[in-house]
Design a protein around this motif. Sequence first.
Motif, PDB file in Angstrom:
ATOM      1  N   ILE A   1       0.797  -1.278   0.017  1.00  0.00           N
ATOM      2  CA  ILE A   1      -0.141   0.055  -0.007  1.00  0.00           C
ATOM      3  C   ILE A   1       1.022   1.419  -0.023  1.00  0.00           C
ATOM      4  N   SER A   2       2.044   1.196  -0.404  1.00  0.00           N
ATOM      5  CA  SER A   2       2.932   2.323  -0.573  1.00  0.00           C
ATOM      6  C   SER A   2       2.645   3.712  -1.276  1.00  0.00           C
ATOM      7  N   THR A   3       1.780   3.325  -2.111  1.00  0.00           N
ATOM      8  CA  THR A   3       1.430   4.276  -3.028  1.00  0.00           C
ATOM      9  C   THR A   3       0.543   5.157  -2.468  1.00  0.00           C
ATOM     10  N   LEU A   4      -0.186   4.734  -1.256  1.00  0.00           N
ATOM     11  CA  LEU A   4      -1.017   5.725  -0.293  1.00  0.00           C
ATOM     12  C   LEU A   4      -0.074   6.580   0.562  1.00  0.00           C
ATOM     13  N   SER A   5       1.295   6.493   0.404  1.00  0.00           N
ATOM     14  CA  SER A   5       2.023   7.190   1.604  1.00  0.00           C
ATOM     15  C   SER A   5       1.396   6.906   2.996  1.00  0.00           C
ATOM     16  N   PRO A   6       1.317   5.581   3.216  1.00  0.00           N
ATOM     17  CA  PRO A   6       0.940   5.326   4.728  1.00  0.00           C
ATOM     18  C   PRO A   6       2.125   5.579   5.816  1.00  0.00           C
ATOM     19  N   TYR A   7       1.658   6.016   6.935  1.00  0.00           N
ATOM     20  CA  TYR A   7       2.603   5.836   7.920  1.00  0.00           C
ATOM     21  C   TYR A   7       2.274   5.194   9.096  1.00  0.00           C
ATOM     22  N   THR A   8       3.391   4.774   9.981  1.00  0.00           N
ATOM     23  CA  THR A   8       3.163   3.877  10.908  1.00  0.00           C
ATOM     24  C   THR A   8       3.469   4.257  12.533  1.00  0.00           C
ATOM     25  N   ARG A   9       2.744   3.732  13.471  1.00  0.00           N
ATOM     26  CA  ARG A   9       3.090   4.170  14.869  1.00  0.00           C
ATOM     27  C   ARG A   9       3.334   2.722  15.581  1.00  0.00           C
ATOM     28  N   PRO A  10       4.264   2.770  16.498  1.00  0.00           N
ATOM     29  CA  PRO A  10       4.409   1.367  17.363  1.00  0.00           C
ATOM     30  C   PRO A  10       3.141   1.654  18.274  1.00  0.00           C
ATOM     31  N   MET A  11       2.520   0.238  18.313  1.00  0.00           N
ATOM     32  CA  MET A  11       1.724   0.186  19.572  1.00  0.00           C
ATOM     33  C   MET A  11       1.843  -1.035  20.472  1.00  0.00           C
ATOM     34  N   PHE A  12       2.969  -0.787  21.429  1.00  0.00           N
ATOM     35  CA  PHE A  12       3.361  -1.641  22.274  1.00  0.00           C
ATOM     36  C   PHE A  12       3.523  -3.173  21.823  1.00  0.00           C
ATOM     37  N   GLY A  13       4.312  -3.186  20.892  1.00  0.00           N
ATOM     38  CA  GLY A  13       4.685  -4.352  20.310  1.00  0.00           C
ATOM     39  C   GLY A  13       4.246  -4.784  19.042  1.00  0.00           C
ATOM     40  N   CYS A  14       3.236  -4.037  18.541  1.00  0.00           N
ATOM     41  CA  CYS A  14       2.655  -4.068  17.148  1.00  0.00           C
ATOM     42  C   CYS A  14       2.862  -2.827  16.442  1.00  0.00           C
ATOM     43  N   LEU A  15       2.285  -2.822  15.231  1.00  0.00           N
ATOM     44  CA  LEU A  15       2.614  -1.783  14.387  1.00  0.00           C
ATOM     45  C   LEU A  15       1.575  -1.479  13.814  1.00  0.00           C
ATOM     46  N   ALA A  16       0.937  -0.182  14.035  1.00  0.00           N
ATOM     47  CA  ALA A  16      -0.447   0.293  13.281  1.00  0.00           C
ATOM     48  C   ALA A  16      -0.010   0.991  12.161  1.00  0.00           C
ATOM     49  N   ILE A  17      -0.954   0.703  11.055  1.00  0.00           N
ATOM     50  CA  ILE A  17      -0.727   1.602   9.725  1.00  0.00           C
ATOM     51  C   ILE A  17      -1.736   2.617   9.554  1.00  0.00           C
ATOM     52  N   TYR A  18      -1.554   3.515   9.187  1.00  0.00           N
ATOM     53  CA  TYR A  18      -2.439   4.710   8.961  1.00  0.00           C
ATOM     54  C   TYR A  18      -2.484   5.296   7.725  1.00  0.00           C
TER      55      TYR A  18
END
Length: 283
Positions: free
Chosen positions: A33-50
């Motif tokens: 999904i890189s074409t959507l320019s996603p950004y990530t945030r760590p969530m206590f051992g997981c990785l959330a994609i926005y």
Amino acid sequence: MTKRKRISSEALDASLLPKQRKPIPHAFVLDAISTLSPYTRPMFGCLAIYVKDKIVLILRDKPTNTADNGVWLATTQEHHQSLRHEFPNMRSILVLGKRVTGWQVLPVDAPDFESAAMRACELVLAGDPRIGKIPGARTSKPGSKAAGRSSEQIKTSRKHGSTVNFDIVRKIGLALPGVEESTAYGAPALKIRGKLLACAPTHRSAEPNSLAVRVGFDDRAELLAAAPDVYYVTDHYLNYSAVLVRLSRVTADVLQDLLGMAHKFVNAHKERRSPSRNRRKRT
């Protein structure tokens, strides 16, 4: 002497190197999904994609408590049936202790995991409305598009939640084995043989009408990731094995599941500690 200096110099050079980042779990999802320019945030051992203001996926690949490893879909119960046509092995996450949860996981141990994850990426790329949530939408101004729900839904939720208070917490908690009514720092609390189970938080960092519930750090992380509008933690409570709950955002059924989780945690914690206490008594 020269050898010692050389080793010390190498150690110094190593200390100047940037710290290695943890590998991204299921990195192919982020690439897809890189074409959507996603950004990530760590969530206590997981990785959330926005994507823009929405959380769309969570990537989880933890070495312990592996049952919910895989790709989490940010969705709601109204979309489960239609999404299950796309993902036959999709299921509710287990950590919340509920039979059905809004968040759904594509399990990493399912035979179609990679193809299902790629299909989820296709839906995200297409802007499928069934996937994506706006964290903290409850704080949005009435009528704003970012609210993610209609004003009527918000009113209904608040009206329903306003009836949940510590009296209901007390009633549910006292029905569990060994739970007794008590106080903690002058506030009403529930305990199991003197060990705190839940209480009304007294620290000023906690929001009004909140509840502090004892849970393990892993379980807390999952709760925060799955429902950040319901569960939260402040800096003061960060190092305590507890999560803060906005009572206006939960139902009695959710409280029953949550207190059941806390009951198991406190009892397991007591069992882990009891052998060492017994050894000290014998000596």
